[in-house]
Design a protein around this motif. Structure first.
Motif, PDB file in Angstrom:
ATOM      1  N   ILE A 263       0.892  -1.221  -0.131  1.00 57.38           N
ATOM      2  CA  ILE A 263      -0.044   0.057   0.034  1.00 57.38           C
ATOM      3  C   ILE A 263       0.977   1.237  -0.122  1.00 57.38           C
ATOM      4  O   ILE A 263       1.894   1.285   0.831  1.00 57.38           O
ATOM      5  N   ARG A 264       0.536   2.304  -0.813  1.00 51.56           N
ATOM      6  CA  ARG A 264       1.231   3.570  -0.933  1.00 51.56           C
ATOM      7  C   ARG A 264       0.488   4.575   0.012  1.00 51.56           C
ATOM      8  O   ARG A 264      -0.717   4.624  -0.117  1.00 51.56           O
ATOM      9  N   GLY A 265       1.141   5.238   0.733  1.00 52.36           N
ATOM     10  CA  GLY A 265       0.390   6.013   1.699  1.00 52.36           C
ATOM     11  C   GLY A 265      -0.076   5.225   2.969  1.00 52.36           C
ATOM     12  O   GLY A 265       0.533   4.437   3.380  1.00 52.36           O
ATOM     13  N   PRO A 266      -0.945   6.406   3.491  1.00 52.97           N
ATOM     14  CA  PRO A 266      -1.422   5.602   4.858  1.00 52.97           C
ATOM     15  C   PRO A 266      -2.069   4.121   4.854  1.00 52.97           C
ATOM     16  O   PRO A 266      -2.821   4.009   3.954  1.00 52.97           O
ATOM     17  N   VAL A 267      -1.763   3.351   5.804  1.00 48.54           N
ATOM     18  CA  VAL A 267      -2.740   2.142   5.811  1.00 48.54           C
ATOM     19  C   VAL A 267      -3.721   2.207   7.019  1.00 48.54           C
ATOM     20  O   VAL A 267      -3.225   2.608   8.080  1.00 48.54           O
ATOM     21  N   ALA A 268      -4.819   1.953   6.622  1.00 48.12           N
ATOM     22  CA  ALA A 268      -5.866   1.905   7.424  1.00 48.12           C
ATOM     23  C   ALA A 268      -5.829   0.674   8.518  1.00 48.12           C
ATOM     24  O   ALA A 268      -5.397  -0.298   8.174  1.00 48.12           O
ATOM     25  N   PRO A 269      -6.132   1.073   9.791  1.00 46.95           N
ATOM     26  CA  PRO A 269      -6.177   0.002  10.758  1.00 46.95           C
ATOM     27  C   PRO A 269      -7.052  -1.139  10.380  1.00 46.95           C
ATOM     28  O   PRO A 269      -8.058  -0.841   9.443  1.00 46.95           O
ATOM     29  N   CYS A 270      -6.719  -2.371  10.881  1.00 47.00           N
ATOM     30  CA  CYS A 270      -7.762  -3.590  10.494  1.00 47.00           C
ATOM     31  C   CYS A 270      -8.851  -3.423  11.355  1.00 47.00           C
ATOM     32  O   CYS A 270      -8.969  -3.668  12.171  1.00 47.00           O
TER      33      CYS A 270
END
Length: 184
Positions: free
Chosen positions: A164-171
Motif C-alpha cells: 500500500i502506498r501512503g497511509p494504511v488503515a487499521p484492520c
C-alpha cells in the motif's frame, strides 16, 4: 557454501548476547547480578537450542548478505513484534493475524500494482519467504493479513499480501466471505 537459516539465527542470537555488559558490580548487588546473569545464560542457551528442537519461536527474521530479509513464521502470534523486527531490517510492514472466519475491511489504502513480482518470494526452505527492502518505495508498506486454520495458531488458512502506498488503515474486522473450496 551459504549459511543455513539456523546458522544465521544462531549468529543473530550470539550478536545480541554480546551486547550484555559483564562488568563486576558493587559487592552488595553481586548476588542479584549473579542470578540475573544465570537467567540470561539459561535464556540464551534455550534460544540457541530452540532451532534444533521441534518447538520453534513464533517467528524469525534474518538479514541476508545480499540485503534481502528471510522470514519464517512458525506461529501466528505477536504480529506487532514481527512488524517491529521487519522495520528494523528496512521492510516497512503492517502485519495482522485475524481470527478464522474474519478479514480486515477493504480497502485499507491505495494498493500498488504488482504485475511482475510478488513482495514475498519463496525461500530455499518452503516454510520461509524472503523480502527485498529495495522493492518498496519511500511511502510503500507491506501489508500481510493471515488467519489461522480453524484456530490452529501453527497453520495458516489463507490471507492476503499487498503493498500500500501512503497511509494504511487499521484492520477493522468483518466477516470473511468464503467460496465452497476455501472453507474447511
Amino acid at each position: 557454501m551459504a549459511a543455513s537459516f539456523r546458522d544465521k539465527l544462531l549468529e543473530e542470537l550470539r550478536a545480541e548476547a554480546a551486547t550484555v555488559s559483564w562488568e563486576t558490580p558493587p559487592a552488595r548487588r553481586l548476588a542479584r547480578h549473579l542470578v540475573t546473569a544465570a537467567g540470561l545464560a539459561a535464556a540464551v542457551a534455550a534460544a540457541v537450542a530452540v532451532p534444533l528442537m521441534s518447538d520453534a519461536p513464533a517467528f524469525a527474521v534474518v538479514k541476508n548478505p545480499d540485503g534481502t530479509v528471510t522470514v519464517r513464521i512458525n506461529e501466528f502470534v505477536r504480529p506487532k513484534d514481527l512488524e517491529k523486527r521487519l522495520r528494523e531490517e528496512g521492510v516497512p510492514a503492517v502485519i495482522d493475524y485475524v481470527p478464522y472466519g474474519q478479514t480486515c475491511r477493504q480497502p485499507r489504502g491505495r494498493n500498488v500494482p504488482q504485475p511482475d513480482r510478488m513482495p514475498l518470494r519463496p525461500a530455499e526452505d518452503s516454510r520461509d519467504f524472503s523480502i527485498d527492502p529495495k522493492d518498496f518505495g519511500p511511502d510503500d508498506t507491506l501489508v500481510v493479513q493471515m488467519h489461522s486454520a480453524n484456530g490452529d495458531l501453527t497453520k495458516s488458512n489463507g490471507g492476503s499480501v499487498s503493498v500500500i502506498r501512503g497511509p494504511v488503515a487499521p484492520c477493522e474486522l468483518v466477516p470473511a466471505e468464503f467460496s465452497g473450496a476455501e472453507r474447511e
